[in-house]
Structures are given as C-alpha cells and as structure tokens.
Design a protein around this motif. Structure first.
Motif, PDB file in Angstrom:
ATOM      1  N   GLY A   1       0.758  -1.033   0.037  1.00  0.00           N
ATOM      2  CA  GLY A   1       0.073  -0.051   0.014  1.00  0.00           C
ATOM      3  C   GLY A   1       0.795   1.206   0.094  1.00  0.00           C
TER       4      GLY A   1
ATOM      5  N   ARG B   1       0.646  -6.440 -12.524  1.00  0.00           N
ATOM      6  CA  ARG B   1      -0.386  -5.498 -12.848  1.00  0.00           C
ATOM      7  C   ARG B   1       0.214  -4.263 -12.885  1.00  0.00           C
ATOM      8  NH1 ARG B   1      -4.076  -6.456  -7.601  1.00  0.00           N
ATOM      9  NH2 ARG B   1      -1.862  -6.734  -6.630  1.00  0.00           N
TER      10      ARG B   1
ATOM     11  N   ASN C   1      -4.040   4.743  -4.956  1.00  0.00           N
ATOM     12  CA  ASN C   1      -5.217   5.018  -4.188  1.00  0.00           C
ATOM     13  C   ASN C   1      -6.588   4.955  -5.183  1.00  0.00           C
ATOM     14  OD1 ASN C   1      -3.903   5.336  -1.757  1.00  0.00           O
ATOM     15  ND2 ASN C   1      -4.246   7.734  -1.843  1.00  0.00           N
TER      16      ASN C   1
ATOM     17  N   LYS D   1      -6.326   3.400  -8.108  1.00  0.00           N
ATOM     18  CA  LYS D   1      -6.414   2.138  -8.810  1.00  0.00           C
ATOM     19  C   LYS D   1      -7.195   0.887  -7.799  1.00  0.00           C
ATOM     20  CE  LYS D   1      -2.498   2.711 -11.925  1.00  0.00           C
ATOM     21  NZ  LYS D   1      -1.333   2.123 -12.312  1.00  0.00           N
ATOM     22  N   SER D   2      -6.589   1.246  -6.606  1.00  0.00           N
ATOM     23  CA  SER D   2      -7.139   0.230  -5.604  1.00  0.00           C
ATOM     24  C   SER D   2      -8.579   0.788  -4.961  1.00  0.00           C
ATOM     25  CB  SER D   2      -6.176  -0.087  -4.409  1.00  0.00           C
ATOM     26  OG  SER D   2      -5.742   1.096  -3.837  1.00  0.00           O
ATOM     27  N   ARG D   3      -8.797   1.871  -5.122  1.00  0.00           N
ATOM     28  CA  ARG D   3     -10.077   2.571  -4.488  1.00  0.00           C
ATOM     29  C   ARG D   3     -10.035   2.225  -2.959  1.00  0.00           C
ATOM     30  NH1 ARG D   3     -13.568   4.065  -7.948  1.00  0.00           N
ATOM     31  NH2 ARG D   3     -15.215   4.666  -6.156  1.00  0.00           N
ATOM     32  N   SER D   4      -8.531   2.535  -2.357  1.00  0.00           N
ATOM     33  CA  SER D   4      -8.572   2.337  -1.158  1.00  0.00           C
ATOM     34  C   SER D   4      -7.421   3.036  -0.525  1.00  0.00           C
ATOM     35  CB  SER D   4      -8.197   0.861  -0.619  1.00  0.00           C
ATOM     36  OG  SER D   4      -7.622   0.458   0.781  1.00  0.00           O
TER      37      SER D   4
ATOM     38  N   TYR E   1     -12.594   6.830   0.263  1.00  0.00           N
ATOM     39  CA  TYR E   1     -12.051   5.437   0.515  1.00  0.00           C
ATOM     40  C   TYR E   1     -11.810   4.884   1.425  1.00  0.00           C
ATOM     41  CZ  TYR E   1     -11.212   6.667  -4.922  1.00  0.00           C
ATOM     42  OH  TYR E   1     -11.321   7.235  -6.086  1.00  0.00           O
TER      43      TYR E   1
ATOM     44  N   GLY F   1     -10.570   1.206   2.278  1.00  0.00           N
ATOM     45  CA  GLY F   1     -11.171   0.141   1.230  1.00  0.00           C
ATOM     46  C   GLY F   1     -12.299  -0.729   1.919  1.00  0.00           C
TER      47      GLY F   1
END
Length: 281
Positions: A39, A110, A178, A180-183, A238, A241
C-alpha cells in the motif's frame, strides 16, 4: 496581524525542519511493525530523495532561508531510512520463479512496465546505485561549474526549479495508487495530516516572510497543497477500502454438510426397509 507574522516566522521554520520526522517516522514504524510495505508507494522515497538532493545543491546559488536547507538535509536522511524499510518489507512477487534477485524484473504483473523497469527492480542494489550516482553527479557538476559564474547561475536555477517541481508532484503516485485500488490502506493518516498542516504553514510563511524565499518555492508549494488536499478527499472517500470478511465470521461448512448427510442417510435407510419388506412378502 504583525504578531501573527512574527510568530509564524519562528514556528514555521522549526516545523519545516522537523516535518520529515513528523511526516514519515510513523509510516516507517508502521511498515517495520507490520513487516510489510503493501500500500505504500516506493515512488515517494524516489521523489523526495531526488528533490532534496537537488535543493541541497540549489542552495549555494540561491542562498535561500537556511531552514529550508536544513529541512532538505533531514529529509534526505529520513527518506533513506524509509526506503530501506520499504525495500526490506516489500510483498513477495506473485511469480515463484528463480529470478527474484534479477535487478530488471517486474515486481507485480499488474504494474505498468517502465523503461528498463526503472524503480521497479526486485533487488535492492539498483535503488542505492541510482541514488549514489545522482549524488556523485551533482557533486561533479558543482565542482566543475561553480568556477564559471555565468554558467553556474543558470545551472543552479535549473536544478532548483527541477527539484521543487519534482517535490510538488510527491502526492501524485499515492493519488494514482489510491485511485486504482479504491483504497488508502497502507497510507498513514498521520502522513496526510502532517502534509496538510505543513502546506498551510508554508503558504502563510512563504508569502509573509522577510527572508529570501524564491518564487520557485511559492509556485511549487501552491501546486503541492492542491494535490495534498485532493489526497485528503480520497482518504475521506475510500478510507481503508471495503471491509474484509474474516474467517471466523463465515458460516461453518460443517453446519451445511451435516443436514445434507442426514437427508441422504435417511433416504438410504428408508430404501433398505422397503427392499427388506418386498423380500419377506
């Protein structure tokens, strides 16, 4: 208003000098305690190390406020420590091949591959080689160009603007990660809070200080403050997440299997009883 300006002139330089420790010590301790840097964007140490080194070598030509120079020195040390911890506790690559020590290899499929996999190396060695090469190159340019004032003044301004522009884009890698991961999991709220507090203090000090603050600092500070504010919006949107379902919260498979087994067992018993009755008749 004059007393507020005077107070800011004393408090803000002290805060700026300590801001690298206030901003990143909690992040470093969190990664060390969790044994994971998941993260956390490795681009943050890259941006801050490049920006801080360029600002250090910008000082001889610009002679800006000494507090900003000390901040750059403290930031360099802090980011070296942060990078070391982040590299030591990187999540393992998804592939299980034997190329874990190959410098130019992708960490995560990814991730978008950069030219020569820059700053995506699996081995820690290329990271330190790049930082050391940058430092040696800046020292060499300083020694070669400082005796030539006409050239050195332009060179000093160039690296100063580049360094401040690089620092201004500091929040962008974290903003992209943030989104991309929505977190915002892995990104400490303490870091965000110190960034926002530092932005507000810097903006006031930059435009009210009687010491020399080049316009490069002011323009890049405004842009960075806008990015930090957007990062705050992301944190509000977010959080960390979606909540993960823990194993003990899932229904037990045994409670599902037992009734089914009883049904089939009952069916087999009834079928056996019918066959026995037919045989006796």
């Amino acid at each position: 208003m004059s007393w507020l300006t005077t107070l800011s002139g004393y408090l803000t330089p002290g805060f700026l000098v300590l801001s690298p420790l206030l901003s990143y010590s909690d992040q470093a301790y969190s990664m060390h305690r969790a044994k994971s840097s998941a993260g956390f964007s490795l681009d943050i140490p890259l941006i801050m190390l490049v920006a801080s080194l360029l600002r250090i070598f910008y000082y001889p030509g610009a002679k800006f406020d000494i507090a900003l120079l000390i901040q750059s020195l403290v930031m360099t040390v802090m980011q070296v420590v942060l990078l070391k911890i982040a590299l030591d506790h990187r999540p393992a690559p998804s592939s299980k091949g034997g190329d874990a020590a190959v410098p130019f290899a992708k960490i995560n499929e990814r991730e978008r591959q950069r030219p020569f996999n820059f700053w995506q190396w699996r081995s820690p060695k290329p990271y330190w080689q790049f930082i050391m090469s940058l430092f040696v190159g800046l020292v060499a340019c300083e020694l070669l160009l400082s005796p030539i004032p006409s050239v050195y003044q332009g060179y000093s301004s160039l690296i100063g603007y580049i360094g401040l522009a690089v620092e201004a884009i500091l929040p962008l890698p974290q903003i992209i990660a943030n989104a991309k991961s929505r977190s915002c999991k892995g990104f400490r709220f303490s870091v965000l809070a110190s960034w926002l507090l530092g932005d507000s203090m810097k903006m006031f000090w930059f435009f009210t200080s009687k010491t020399t603050i080049p316009w490069a600092f002011k323009l890049c500070g405004i842009f960075q403050a806008c990015c930090d504010s957007f990062l705050g919006v992301q944190y509000w949107m977010y959080g960390k997440g979606p909540t993960e379902i823990k194993e003990h919260e899932l229904p037990s498979t045994a409670t599902w299997a037992e009734p089914k087994a009883d049904i089939f067992a009952g069916g087999r018993r009834r079928g056996t009883s019918v066959l026995q009755a037919q045989k006796t008749t």
